[in-house]
Design a protein around this motif. Sequence first.
Motif: not given
Length: 546
Positions: A522-546
């Motif tokens: 869908q042309n969406y980019s997500i990056i690994n935040s470096g933070y995780s829990t016991d069961f989840f890795d957390v990624y970040i999606y940020q909207k494209s700058p206008q």
Amino acid sequence: MERNKGIYNEVVVFALVIILINSIFYCMKKEGYFLDEKATFYYSSVSYTSFYDFVQSLARNDFAFEKTLFGTLNSAPMVIGERYTADEVKALFDAQSGDKFTFADTYLVSIIDAHPPLYYILFNTLNSSVPGISAKNIGFLINILSLLLTCIFLFKIIVLLTEDRLCGVFGILFYGLSYDFANCVMYIRMYALLTFLIVLLLYLYLLLANNDFNLNNKILLKICLVEVIAMLTQYYAALFIFPLFFMTIIFMLANKKTVKRYFACHIIIAIIYLCIWPFSIIQLTHNGRSQDIMNNAASFKLLLRLKEFGGLLKYSIFSGSKVFLIITVFFAALLGIICLKKIIQNGITKLKESHKLWLYLYLIIPVSIFYMVSVYISPWVMDRYVMPAIPIFSIIVIWVLWKSVKLVLKKDWICALLLMVVILVSYVNTLKIEPRYAYPITEKKHEFISNNVDKEALIIEPENDAEYIEVVDDINHPYWTMIKDKGLSDYLTETFIADNDYAIYISKYCDLEYITGEFAHQNYSIINSGYSTDFFDVYIYQKSPQ
């Protein structure tokens, strides 16, 4: 005599106040929650049906119970794909914010859990009844009250065994200031309540033995009631109840007492228990947790498990001190030899007549069986599975130390001074150990919160998983949505708001390549935040700058 008793009662109250203050001190150190603790909040606060509505649904489904149950549970509490505000999510995990006294929900949702429902219903009742107290503090309240009551009956047991109230006071302080007590009071699950019930049950059986096994209706009713409540709290109670049951039958027969009424009453309470909670059979035979237990039982690694749990036991009772452990074992062996010598000299008849034999057997055998079987079958090496044994082990340790010191030093005040030093040194060592169940917030989590708390949260997990309760409402994101991985493509196409920033919690059981591929499609980019829990890795999606 009555005056001395009154003084000791005041000392006991003072000791309990010290333990209460110490409990509050440790509760204040609590920061995060384990998945099971989040499950406590969830199971105790869910609200999506009533007994009447459930019965109506059952009738519409031709009384197909499983179909009706899962049809009801799958529709709530967190509906797949629905967007929740932070306040709406809070209401799912706290009866104070949502509906109150949702006993039907709690009972029904417990069926798919691995535990009986009583603890969750108690939690729901208190959380619904006491306004202005958070769910976390309700958990602390149950734990603190349960463990203070444990200390009271621990005192009664020591006095019954030793006829020495001073020794009983030291027993309270030894357990109440221990690492295990601190851990147990911080862990918001049913183990503190179970610990109290098991110690209370032991006390009742000791009273029975001390009364020459004369089974009156009052003591029998109390025993049966506590056993049912314990089994409705946690199935591990059975590991203590069954040894007590068989030992009592043997002891009563040895003392020429009839066992018909005792046996018949246990048949009756077993039937009552199954009427209250018939789903125990399903949970014990078809639950995933029971499969883990069966696998451990089939592994024949008792010695390895004893070694692994022994490391935990060293901290639970002996504040991590190997020297303290060795000294206690040495004195226990010494006392054992002395007692054996006395039995050989005087014969066992005199010991039987004084009831001491039965009392000591009740003290040692059931807890030993409970500990060894728990160690052997537990799904993981976690101290919570043996927490109910620790106060009874503490009784044995304090009794061993008290008797050993008195053998050498005849003066009670010198013995008391030495035991006080031992307890103080043990407590100081305990303060140096970070309690496991404090679950402190890491620096990485602090950093993640400060950078991403304002982002919308999206949880992605596999079908038939419910680990989302670990992370939902853990951080105060403004909006929360939970979807299943198979529905990600439709969600991104139809619902995903590309102009919003997202913190995306991806289950570690998901196919990460598939997830990232769907976003890339869908042309969406997500990056690994470096933070995780016991069961989840957390990624970040940020909207494209206008």
